[in-house]
Design a protein around this motif. Structure first.
Motif, PDB file in Angstrom:
ATOM      1  N   TYR A   5       0.802  -1.132  -0.019  1.00 16.25           N
ATOM      2  CA  TYR A   5       0.078   0.099   0.043  1.00 16.25           C
ATOM      3  C   TYR A   5       0.677   1.182   0.082  1.00 16.25           C
ATOM      4  O   TYR A   5       0.700   2.315  -0.653  1.00 16.25           O
ATOM      5  CB  TYR A   5      -1.049  -0.020   1.210  1.00 16.25           C
ATOM      6  N   GLN A   6       1.928   1.421   0.799  1.00 17.06           N
ATOM      7  CA  GLN A   6       2.879   2.278   0.933  1.00 17.06           C
ATOM      8  C   GLN A   6       3.412   2.721  -0.320  1.00 17.06           C
ATOM      9  O   GLN A   6       3.595   3.819  -0.785  1.00 17.06           O
ATOM     10  CB  GLN A   6       3.772   2.307   2.141  1.00 17.06           C
ATOM     11  N   THR A  10       3.109   5.941  -2.577  1.00 15.83           N
ATOM     12  CA  THR A  10       4.234   6.923  -3.061  1.00 15.83           C
ATOM     13  C   THR A  10       4.391   6.852  -4.442  1.00 15.83           C
ATOM     14  O   THR A  10       4.604   8.056  -4.950  1.00 15.83           O
ATOM     15  CB  THR A  10       5.632   6.057  -2.279  1.00 15.83           C
ATOM     16  N   VAL A  26       7.492  13.424   1.425  1.00 14.98           N
ATOM     17  CA  VAL A  26       7.077  13.102   2.791  1.00 14.98           C
ATOM     18  C   VAL A  26       5.748  13.673   2.999  1.00 14.98           C
ATOM     19  O   VAL A  26       4.636  13.428   3.666  1.00 14.98           O
ATOM     20  CB  VAL A  26       7.907  13.008   4.094  1.00 14.98           C
ATOM     21  N   ILE A  29       2.782  12.912   0.712  1.00 14.96           N
ATOM     22  CA  ILE A  29       1.996  11.762   1.117  1.00 14.96           C
ATOM     23  C   ILE A  29       1.379  11.622   2.377  1.00 14.96           C
ATOM     24  O   ILE A  29       0.315  11.126   2.390  1.00 14.96           O
ATOM     25  CB  ILE A  29       3.168  10.367   1.064  1.00 14.96           C
ATOM     26  N   LEU A  31       2.742  10.336   5.317  1.00 16.61           N
ATOM     27  CA  LEU A  31       2.962   8.973   6.167  1.00 16.61           C
ATOM     28  C   LEU A  31       4.174   9.443   6.718  1.00 16.61           C
ATOM     29  O   LEU A  31       4.955  10.742   6.302  1.00 16.61           O
ATOM     30  CB  LEU A  31       3.473   7.803   5.063  1.00 16.61           C
ATOM     31  N   ASP A  32       4.659   8.728   7.945  1.00 15.32           N
ATOM     32  CA  ASP A  32       6.094   9.035   8.413  1.00 15.32           C
ATOM     33  C   ASP A  32       7.210   8.892   7.677  1.00 15.32           C
ATOM     34  O   ASP A  32       7.118   8.257   6.514  1.00 15.32           O
ATOM     35  CB  ASP A  32       6.182   8.473   9.738  1.00 15.32           C
ATOM     36  N   GLN A  33       8.462   9.609   7.849  1.00 17.37           N
ATOM     37  CA  GLN A  33       9.439   9.282   7.100  1.00 17.37           C
ATOM     38  C   GLN A  33       9.978   7.845   6.890  1.00 17.37           C
ATOM     39  O   GLN A  33      10.383   7.620   5.922  1.00 17.37           O
ATOM     40  CB  GLN A  33      10.534  10.303   7.769  1.00 17.37           C
ATOM     41  N   ALA A  35       8.400   5.052   6.908  1.00 15.91           N
ATOM     42  CA  ALA A  35       7.402   4.622   5.981  1.00 15.91           C
ATOM     43  C   ALA A  35       7.693   4.895   4.454  1.00 15.91           C
ATOM     44  O   ALA A  35       7.729   3.985   3.744  1.00 15.91           O
ATOM     45  CB  ALA A  35       6.062   4.622   6.456  1.00 15.91           C
ATOM     46  N   VAL A  36       7.957   6.274   4.179  1.00 16.79           N
ATOM     47  CA  VAL A  36       8.196   6.878   3.061  1.00 16.79           C
ATOM     48  C   VAL A  36       9.451   6.201   2.457  1.00 16.79           C
ATOM     49  O   VAL A  36       9.588   5.677   1.042  1.00 16.79           O
ATOM     50  CB  VAL A  36       8.154   8.086   2.991  1.00 16.79           C
ATOM     51  N   ARG A 201      -7.199  -0.711   1.263  1.00 17.47           N
ATOM     52  CA  ARG A 201      -6.633  -0.730   2.536  1.00 17.47           C
ATOM     53  C   ARG A 201      -5.857  -1.801   2.843  1.00 17.47           C
ATOM     54  O   ARG A 201      -6.267  -3.123   2.598  1.00 17.47           O
ATOM     55  CB  ARG A 201      -7.748  -0.803   3.574  1.00 17.47           C
TER      56      ARG A 201
END
Length: 501
Positions: A5-6, A10, A26, A29, A31-33, A35-36, A201
């Motif tokens: 999903y990430q 991205t 970041v 998107i 999301l936290d760094q 995860a990216v 999801r």
């Protein structure tokens, strides 16, 4: 091609801008760094994106530099006072400068040519010059203004004005390295987005709620790549040598040995030498082979009856049929204090205090001996001492125990025994084991305690005993070729040292 999903999110966001700084991506998107970055690395591995990194040395404004940007450099504040007064003492300047700024101020002002320095009534006086009156902005002032505006400035840019070492010397700035990351979508990534990516999801855990509600049909389950690169984690663990000692202790207790313990590292010569039937004129008792305490110099002897038996053994052999050492034994010499030179002193204490027959005892103790530090020698090290007492013990039993130590506990492949001499054992033996880097290494000595020693301590049965340098055993088990590494602060070794059985 399977994407998480990430990674899908991205790739979609990156396709909108084609190329973006990592921080901007970041923010885009949401999301936290971490995860990216994981998603970007995954996309790069699949050929859908590229991560470009560029490192650059920079000057970073310090807290001192920030203060100078607000109130002015010390030389400008001093010059302001001088312009008002024409002349000023250091005491006058202390109203605008702190103590740390006041010390170098004379040199700073003279180097700029802004003052002449003289003495009046024994005090240092600074007089402003024409150059000081017309002083204007300098390169260092422009550098400070630039740092105050941007906080971080590339070194290549700042050094066009002033060398960075000058800014570091004056604590205005520090040198650092920053890495700029740029993420770019590849043609393959663009083509994949063009064909269409469905965002669903994604979950990593199948919960009861997902099953009951039926929503498990609407989600995607995350697939984990167990070969994906991750940050190496170093969990907390015991220091390798400490762990080795603890496991040796546990192994011996499991074998039925009883541990002998003592609170102090300081021993009287009585227990360290005399109770072991080592004569008072033996060279090992001199300063070249043992340490001695300066203060307090002497301790106390044990019960008079025990001291009398030890004295008799030294002087004429006691009731053993031996002639002893044939000299007048000195209680004053026996009372001298010293850091323990070997763990065998605890054998004597235990035997004198009473033991089970048959019985097995051991101790692991820190001992001290003057020596030259090298790959196989320390002046402060650990020693494992032990003894077995029983009516039917022989020298063969002792050799079997020693070999088991070297092979099963230390992991040595080759072991050999050589005849040796100790004042308190007969027969005596030295054990050595083969180390692939160091060759044959002596582990320690062993033997059967002499009757002059055991009978004086109240034991009338054979006692086989040994004293082994446990540090050298650890070298074999931990795979190191320098004994000093057992006490190393090298984080790499502490983290990566192999676990022992």
């Amino acid at each position: 091609m399977e994407l998480s999903y990430q990674e899908k999110l991205t790739l979609i966001k990156l396709n909108e801008v084609k190329k973006a700084g990592f921080k901007d991506l970041v923010d885009r998107i949401g999301l936290d760094q971490v995860a990216v970055m994981r998603a970007v690395l995954g996309l790069q591995a699949k050929g859908l994106a590229k991560l470009h990194e560029r490192s650059e040395k920079v000057a970073v404004l310090t807290e001192t530099g920030r203060k100078y940007a607000e109130i002015g450099l010390p030389e400008w504040r001093a010059l302001k006072v001088l312009k008002e007064k024409g002349k000023a003492t250091l005491e006058d300047l202390s109203s605008v400068l702190n103590e740390d700024e006041l010390k170098p101020i004379v040199g700073l002002l003279r180097r700029e040519g802004w003052v002449n320095v003289g003495k009046e009534e024994g005090r240092l006086v600074l007089e402003i010059t024409e150059k000081g009156l017309s002083a204007g902005e300098r390169p260092i002032d422009r550098a400070l203004r630039l740092l105050a505006e941007r906080k971080i400035v590339p070194l290549s840019e700042i050094e066009k004005l002033v060398p960075v070492k000058e800014l570091k010397r004056r604590k205005i700035a520090e040198e650092d390295t920053v890495t700029e990351r740029l993420v770019e979508i590849t043609p393959a990534g663009e083509e994949l987005v063009k064909r269409g990516i469905e965002l669903k999801r994604e979950v990593s855990v199948l919960t009861p709620e997902l099953i009951k509600s039926g929503k498990w049909r609407e989600v995607e389950f995350r697939k984990f790549d167990i070969k994906a690169p991750v940050r190496r984690v170093y969990p907390g663990k015991k220091q390798p040598y400490r762990a080795f000692l603890d496991k040796i202790r546990r192994r011996l207790i499991e074998m039925g040995f009883i541990e002998m313990t003592v609170d102090s590292l300081i021993e009287t010569q009585f227990w360290n030498f005399d109770a072991l039937f080592q004569p008072q004129n033996h060279p090992a008792r001199e300063w070249t082979d043992t340490y001695q305490l300066k203060y307090p110099k002497s301790g106390h002897l044990p019960a008079e009856e025990l001291v009398a038996r030890v004295k008799a053994a030294h002087e004429h052999g006691g009731d053993t049929g031996s002639r002893g050492w044939g000299y007048v034994w000195s209680p004053e010499r026996a009372m001298l204090l010293m850091p323990r030179a070997h763990g065998t002193a605890l054998d004597a204490r235990q035997l004198a205090g009473g033991v089970e027959i048959p019985g097995k005892y051991f101790t692991i103790q820190r001992v001290f001996r003057p020596d030259v530090l090298d790959r196989t020698h320390l002046i402060e090290f650990n020693q494992i001492d032990g003894f077995v007492v029983g009516e039917d013990l022989t020298f063969r039993h002792l050799l079997g125990i020693l070999k088991r130590f070297a092979v099963e506990i230390a992991g040595a492949k080759k072991v050999k025994f050589l005849p040796d001499y100790y004042p308190f054992t007969e027969p005596s033996v030295q054990m050595s084991a083969y180390h692939p880097e160091l060759g044959w290494v002596e582990f320690g000595g062993a033997g059967i305690f002499r009757e002059e020693m055991t009978k004086a301590l109240g034991i009338d049965a054979p006692v086989i005993a040994w004293g082994i340098g446990i540090d050298r055993l650890a070298m074999f088990k931990l795979g190191i070729d320098d004994i000093r590494y057992l006490f190393s602060y090298d984080l790499r070794w502490l983290r990566e040292a192999k676990l022992v059985w």
